[in-house]
Enzyme design. Structure first.
Site, PDB file in Angstrom:
ATOM      1  N   THR A  82      52.083  29.558  30.937  1.00 40.47           N
ATOM      2  CA  THR A  82      51.874  30.490  30.803  1.00 40.47           C
ATOM      3  C   THR A  82      50.354  31.014  30.545  1.00 40.47           C
ATOM      4  OG1 THR A  82      52.795  31.834  29.672  1.00 40.47           O
ATOM      5  CG2 THR A  82      53.637  31.484  32.418  1.00 40.47           C
ATOM      6  N   ASP A 159      59.693  28.015  27.690  1.00 40.26           N
ATOM      7  CA  ASP A 159      61.345  26.978  27.618  1.00 40.26           C
ATOM      8  C   ASP A 159      61.804  26.187  26.832  1.00 40.26           C
ATOM      9  OD1 ASP A 159      61.034  29.732  29.335  1.00 40.26           O
ATOM     10  OD2 ASP A 159      62.541  28.500  30.321  1.00 40.26           O
TER      11      ASP A 159
END
Lengths: 410, 614
Positions: A82, A159
């Site tokens: 992101t 993640d």
């Protein structure tokens, strides 16, 4: 999508009791999204729409950011995430952008720090990362180091960033900083952490460091970024900016914001400590097993034929006595077992209780204070680089890249 | 200034923002409780920056907020969570809040949006930790009973409370807010105020909105013919709305006059500021003397117009100053108001000379760090040029008294983009149909007057009261309306005026006391001291006992006999007419513990006994 309307069509929407005008965006599950002139989106049945015209929905303008060629060179290797994401007005979804220009556009301050070149390795959400991509990533980073980059920035989804950072730590010997960076808030929002993380990471990439690190927010405030060793870092929160924490050791440095002063601790590995070296072989037949009370030993059979298994055990490094016979069989057949702890903090010691001693007897290696995921990545790398079981066992118990500390400091 | 609003072509609309009294916030599970800053349990700080819209545009209003890099500080509480901190994705849209908004939409005869999409509206003044306010369009196209059109109702999240400048408190952030936007259908200042009052009445009728100062805010959109749309933010007092409209019309009329005058004079604005720092090195003005940089600009043939009042307390110069302040400077000086503020006549003369200014010209100076001065000068030049257009489209904030100051340009649609972390919500026709429309307070007042025989003002007080439901429940359980009204309204108001903390009194406790009165266990005359005792934290039983101790019939008889005996002469003199005054003495002694009827009966007997014996 609709068969009747195209994104950008001007439409009139007639509902019972009112009508309004807007721009057609998309249709999902029979509901059309219409952007009204006020800027609001609403969802209406597609049957309620009629086309009144079409608008030129101009593609967003891209501004080329001018680069200063007198500045030191940083290579950006992008994998996704992101940090430079944008919102897609058609679907409303956040998508990642990967060109150097996109990142420089998203973080305009970067251009004043260095001259950037970019390698777009892949375009994935980090949960889709694989050992095969780690290998490509390691080669790409190695090539950039060899071609003279002062430092490497790796943009990565958060993640699995810690897994990748650990993998690079074992696969590459680097004389320059290899800095993993990401963001916990998408780049399309004014409060995104991408600017601060990106700026601090770039400064780290230019610093006197010579190892693989993760640079992310140090606290919830925009005050400093912490520099974490790639083999000791873990994502410890699902959403906070300061999700990344160094476990079982001190951070190896920090970068203040917005002043961007880098300070490195004494145990940081310094720039120029070695020649670049790439060892990119991995044994993918490795797994991690999270033990839980009552776990059926028969489950272990699912990993028959695996070369290495990391156990995330309880407490000091245990699993139920029922498991031991099966572990012994598999170990005898050539599977390496490494014990780590679900506690994350602290060192494994299988010499205190009978269960532990039995596990050692069955062939399990104590994983010292390695994080379970780091032990897994290390096991893949060790088994990829030696065919000798004895050597592999020895390597697993030794510190190779900062993953094991000699002493558990208070 | 007396103004003919019709002739001026006044068009006004309002946006009403009202906090909803839900159990939880709009996008997290925190309570909607307002806290004191002293109760804070931590703080953090952030920077915000403008991002481009999904179309690649930068919102003009957001861009202007970005002229300074500002650090925003936030206070957290044990009633706020990671969502307010912008550290966790939002929870699904609060259905309780949505039902309240849909109910209000239904009252106004609006069409619900079939599928509600939550949007992000860019707000980078720091009042939202995320840099945007979440907002969703819920219903469209309605009409108020009075005829005013309602264009839209939205469900939004409340912003953080500003403690000062760039320092915010997070307790308020995320409280659900309904935004009601009328059509631009009002043409007099009074009509605007009446419409606002009517919307306020509807909101209160739901019984599900927050009360008190700051829980409702009105934004007013105003324009006149040849003027421009101006949005005035944050009018909190209903009574000021008409005055705000009057003053804005006055401002627009004055700005149009200035425009005409400028054109007539052939005025113009210089483009390049002049460095005049050296002129003020020995100045008596502390601001100028210590300034690292002082820049000046000449506005040709502007003399007298910069200092001309355009609404009470505001001049064209104030408008330019507001624009300049966006760069972080404290303000500006202009020659229409100089010499003053420690600036001498000689300094003004030198200043004008340095800029080759004639008496027809006006010179403006700003003093600050060089970069800020440059930025401020560009803003001043921009605003001076706007004077030739008349009225700029702006968002303004209300000042005390009803005048306004410039806040930022009017935002465009570019500041809205989808909130991707919140699922859309479908509003089925069944859901909308099942919503019950509450009784409007205006109707409640009429009913209280008719059914309960309350006077209009008392009925109004009761209908707007938070204790309204308890009041009606008490009547339903057999309490006489007049007594219930006194218990739940009039007596509490009297006690409150005397300084009793009546808000501490629980409705249920009042109801218990009323039941005791109804069964004759306590006299209704003791209501006021009992309520006072409840406010002090006593239970209903305790309150009744200490405020109105039980007096047995024997005790009562002996009290009456004693009082009557003491006043035998008075009784003999007045005869039965003595009953009234002596009644007062007895009631005072028994402190309302005994029903007046019983006292009256025993007293009459005692008096007639005395009279018989003479």
């Amino acid at each position: 999508m609709s068969t009747t309307f195209e994104t950008g069509d001007l439409v009139r929407c007639t509902l019972q009791g009112c009508s309004c005008e807007g721009t057609y965006i998309t249709t999902r599950d029979g509901m059309a999204t219409v952007k009204l002139t006020s800027g609001y989106n609403i969802g209406v049945p597609e049957e309620s729409l009629s086309k009144t015209g079409s608008s030129e929905m101009a593609e967003p303008q891209e501004v080329e950011i001018a680069q200063d060629t007198t500045l030191p060179k940083i290579s950006i290797v992008s994998t996704g995430g992101t940090i430079a994401s944008k919102i897609d007005y058609r679907t409303g979804a956040v998508t990642s952008q990967f060109r150097a220009t996109d990142i420089l556009n998203a973080i305009p301050g970067l251009a004043s720090l260095a001259e950037f070149s970019a390698v777009q390795l892949c375009n994935i959400l980090s949960e889709n990362m694989t050992p095969a991509i780690w290998q490509q990533l390691a080669r790409a980073i190695y090539d950039e180091i060899r071609s003279g980059a002062q430092g490497i920035l790796v943009t990565h989804g958060t993640d699995t960033m810690a897994y990748s950072a650990a993998a690079m730590s074992f696969m590459i010997k680097t004389p320059v900083p290899v800095v993993f960076v990401g963001s916990q808030r998408s780049a399309d929002r004014p409060s995104s952490d991408n600017v601060m993380n990106g700026m601090c990471a770039a400064k780290t990439a230019l610093s006197d460091l010579g190892e693989v690190v993760v640079v992310m927010h140090g606290t919830t405030s925009d005050d400093f970024c912490a520099i974490h060793r790639g083999t000791r870092v873990r994502k410890m929160h699902t959403s906070r900016r300061d999700a990344f924490q160094t476990i079982g050791d001190g951070i190896i440095g920090s970068v203040t914001y917005p002043s961007l002063d880098v300070s490195l601790s004494s145990h940081a590995v310094k720039r120029g400590n070695c020649e670049p070296r790439l060892k990119d072989k991995l044994e993918e037949k490795c797994a991690i097993i999270w033990y839980y009370p009552g776990m059926d030993p028969a489950l272990l059979s699912a990993w028959n034929g695996y070369k290495g298994i990391v156990l995330a055990g309880t407490g000091l490094g245990h699993c139920g006595t029922d498991m031991i016979a099966r572990i012994r069989e598999m170990a005898a057949a050539g599977t390496i077992f490494v014990m780590t702890s679900q506690c994350l903090h602290g060192r494994v010691c299988d010499r205190v209780y009978d269960t532990g001693r039995d596990l050692l007897g069955a062939g399990v290696i104590e994983g010292e204070d390695m994080l379970p995921e780091v032990a897994l990545v290390k096991l893949m790398w060790v088994l990829g680089n030696t065919s000798s079981l004895a050597e592999a066992r020895l390597m697993m118990a030794q510190n190779l890249a900062g993953e094991i500390t000699r002493r558990s400091s208070v | 200034m007396t103004l003919d609003y019709q002739k001026l072509g006044l068009i006004a609309g309002i946006e009403i923002h009202q906090q909803l009294n839900t159990k939880e916030k709009l996008f997290c599970r925190c309570p909607t409780t307002i806290r004191e800053a002293e109760e804070s349990n931590g703080e953090f700080f952030r920077y915000l920056r403008a991002t481009k819209s999904e179309m690649g545009e930068l919102d003009r209003a957001a861009e202007e907020e970005m002229m300074q890099v500002r650090q925003f500080r936030y206070l957290t509480y044990d009633t706020t969570c990671l969502v307010e901190n912008d550290e966790e994705p939002p929870a699904p849209l609060n259905e309780e809040a949505l039902d309240i908004v849909l109910t209000i939409a239904k009252v106004c005869g609006m069409t619900p949006v079939p599928e509600i999409h939550t949007m992000r509206k860019l707000v980078i003044d720091g009042s939202n930790t995320s840099g945007f306010q979440r907002t969703a369009l819920v219903a469209m196209n309605g009409t108020l009973p009075g005829g005013a059109g309602i264009e839209t109702v939205c469900l939004e999240e409340e912003a953080a409370q500003r403690i000062e400048d760039t320092f915010f408190s997070l307790d308020r952030l995320g409280i659900p807010l309904i935004e009601i936007t009328t059509s631009p259908c009002m043409h007099t200042p009074e009509a605007v105020q009446e419409t606002a009052a009517q919307i306020g009445m509807i909101l209160r009728s739901t019984g599900k909105v927050k009360r008190g100062l700051g829980t409702i805010r009105q934004d007013i959109n105003i324009s006149i013919r040849e003027g421009a749309r101006v949005e005035i933010k944050g009018v909190q007092e209903l009574d000021l709305i008409a005055e705000v409209v009057r003053r804005e019309v006055c401002r627009q009329v004055s700005l149009l006059d200035i425009r005409d005058e400028l054109k007539k004079r052939g005025a113009s604005v210089e483009k390049n500021p002049v460095d005049v720092t050296s002129l003020f090195t020995g100045s008596k003005s502390r601001v100028l003397k210590s300034a690292p940089k002082i820049l000046a600009i000449r506005l040709n043939k502007f003399a007298g117009l910069v200092g001309r009042e355009i609404q009470p307390g505001r001049r064209l110069g104030s408008e330019m100053s507001d624009y300049a302040k966006k760069c972080g400077v404290g303000g500006l000086f202009h020659t229409d108001e100089l010499p003053a503020y420690g600036v001498t006549e000689d300094e003004v003369t030198n200043l004008k000379k340095a800029l080759d200014a004639t008496p027809d010209d006006c010179v403006i100076i700003v003093a600050d760090k060089p970069q800020r001065c440059q930025c401020a000068m560009q803003q001043i030049i921009r605003r001076a040029e706007m004077a030739f257009e008349g009225v700029p489209k702006e968002t303004r904030k209300m000042l005390e008294g009803g005048s306004t100051a410039y806040m930022r340009p009017l935002p465009g649609a570019a500041r809205m983009y989808p909130e991707t972390d919140v699922f859309q919500v479908r509003v089925t026709p069944e859901r909308f149909a099942s919503l019950e429309i509450p009784e409007m307070i205006d109707d409640t007042i009429a009913r209280y007057m008719q059914e309960f025989g309350l006077a209009r003002e008392v009925a109004r007080q009761m209908a707007y009261s938070e204790r309204r439901n308890a009041f009606e429940e008490a009547i339903n359980s057999g309490i006489k309306p007049a007594l219930a009204e006194r218990a739940f309204n009039s007596t509490l108001r009297e006690l409150s005026r005397e300084g009793t903390s009546v808000h501490r009194i629980d409705d249920e406790d009042i109801k218990q006391v009323l039941m005791l009165i109804n069964t004759g266990e306590v006299a209704k005359e003791a209501l006021s001291p009992i309520l006072t005792a409840l406010a002090e934290g006593k239970t209903p039983t305790e309150a009744c006992e200490c405020a109105a101790p039980k007096v047995s019939e024997e005790e009562l008889a002996s009290i009456i006999n004693r009082i009557v005996a003491e006043r035998a002469d008075f009784i003999k003199e007045r005869g039965n007419a003595a009953t009234g005054p002596i009644m007062g003495v007895v009631m005072k002694e028994v402190r309302g513990s005994v029903d007046g009827k019983i006292v009256n009966q025993i007293l009459r007997e005692a008096i007639s006994h005395v009279l018989k014996n003479t």
